[in-house]
Enzyme design. Structure first.
Site, PDB file in Angstrom:
ATOM      1  N   LYS A 177       0.838  -1.208   0.000  1.00 10.71           N
ATOM      2  CA  LYS A 177       0.000   0.000   0.000  1.00 10.71           C
ATOM      3  C   LYS A 177       0.868   1.251   0.000  1.00 10.71           C
ATOM      4  O   LYS A 177       0.622   2.201  -0.769  1.00 10.71           O
ATOM      5  CB  LYS A 177      -0.915  -0.011   1.234  1.00 10.71           C
ATOM      6  CG  LYS A 177      -1.651   1.307   1.519  1.00 10.71           C
ATOM      7  CD  LYS A 177      -2.621   1.684   0.419  1.00 10.71           C
ATOM      8  CE  LYS A 177      -3.275   3.038   0.657  1.00 10.71           C
ATOM      9  NZ  LYS A 177      -4.212   3.049   1.780  1.00 10.71           N
ATOM     10  N   LYS A 246       2.288  10.798   4.730  1.00  8.45           N
ATOM     11  CA  LYS A 246       2.638   9.723   5.669  1.00  8.45           C
ATOM     12  C   LYS A 246       2.949   8.427   4.921  1.00  8.45           C
ATOM     13  O   LYS A 246       3.930   7.739   5.229  1.00  8.45           O
ATOM     14  CB  LYS A 246       1.495   9.483   6.650  1.00  8.45           C
ATOM     15  CG  LYS A 246       1.695   8.275   7.576  1.00  8.45           C
ATOM     16  CD  LYS A 246       0.488   8.042   8.456  1.00  8.45           C
ATOM     17  CE  LYS A 246      -0.700   7.508   7.704  1.00  8.45           C
ATOM     18  NZ  LYS A 246      -0.502   6.114   7.218  1.00  8.45           N
TER      19      LYS A 246
END
Length: 296
Positions: A177, A246
């Site tokens: 991811k 992030k």
């Protein structure tokens, strides 16, 4: 329920985290016939879940009680660990904990090993596709962990997804991811910068996007973000710039942790961190286009 039994309806599924993604994902699971109980530390999130017809618990302990699977959809791995450490003693042996957040892979591996040693089951299964595909139940899911555990959770995952990719050992779903979002972010930055350069030279931005989409420069951002959000300056994609930054940093840190040289990831992470510092945590990730255009 047996420790090896497949989790089928009407089993109880707890969803911890009822944000923009958590609410529609919980709704998809419920439509498939599961008993879904949601929890969020924010009362507003619980209220929105209830307004949409979902069932909310007043406490996390109530939500996870007797659950066959517990899904976490939280901002990062540190918050996931804190949440799991708070409720894990309430779980029966064999309960499957599924972290669908965007967590750091090495932290995920450590947490999963601890839970498995304690008699629980664990997989990481982050998603890609955004809010629209969460609503449609057509997300892409990257599942890391023991194949037999994924087999048990597969019926639940399939309620939310168009495709479930088995990526490998614990933490590999989160690694995939993060790497996906790094590639996406690099493509978005390049596309937004190209439009800014072309516009300065006198090329209609919409025409340039058409060229990109008919040529080798086509990517997800040229197809789904430039004309929709960046060119009209409608920065409302629903995915925060802070979250994208992030994820890119997670991918970059992973490279350093395992000793892989990733100079481009270093540069992309630095770019998005600078945009975050300039635009603030409430900015949408497509505002990277505004940031690039404004730079001198």
């Amino acid at each position: 329920m047996s420790n090896s039994a497949t989790i089928n309806p009407p089993a109880k599924i707890a969803v911890i985290g009822l944000g923009n993604m958590g609410r529609p994902m919980a709704a998809c699971i419920a439509r498939a016939g599961y008993q879904v109980v949601g929890f969020d530390t924010f009362a507003e999130a619980r209220a929105k879940h209830a307004e949409a017809g979902g069932t909310s618990a007043a406490t996390v302990d109530e939500a996870v009680k007797d659950a066959a699977a517990v899904i976490t959809l939280l901002p990062d791995g540190k918050i996931v660990r804190a949440a799991v450490e708070g409720f894990k003693t309430k779980l029966v042996p064999g309960t499957v904990v599924i972290d669908m957040s965007s967590s750091a892979p090495m932290g995920t591996r450590a947490l999963g090993e601890e839970l498995i040693a304690a008699g629980l089951a664990f997989i990481d299964a982050p998603v890609s596709g955004g809010v629209k595909r969460a609503i449609d139940g057509t997300l892409a899911i990257m599942a890391g962990g023991d194949g037999k555990t994924i087999d048990r959770a597969d019926p639940v995952l399939n309620t939310m997804s168009k495709s479930v990719f088995r990526t490998g050992p614990l933490g590999s779903g989160h690694a995939a991811k993060a790497l996906n979002n790094y590639v996406s972010a690099a493509g978005l930055a390049a596309a937004a910068e190209a439009v800014a350069i072309g516009g300065k030279f006198g090329i209609d931005p919409n025409v340039l996007v058409d060229v990109l989409n008919a040529s080798t420069g086509r990517n997800n951002s040229t197809e789904n973000k430039l004309k929709q959000f960046i060119i009209p300056e409608k920065y409302t994609s629903g995915f925060g710039l802070a979250l994208m930054a992030k994820d890119i940093r997670t991918a970059d840190e992973l490279a350093h942790q395992i000793g892989v040289s990733a100079p481009l990831a270093d540069e992309v992470a630095a770019l998005w961190d600078a945009a975050l510092e300039k635009l603030g945590p409430s900015a949408d990730h497509v505002e990277i286009g505004r940031y690039l255009t404004a730079r001198k």
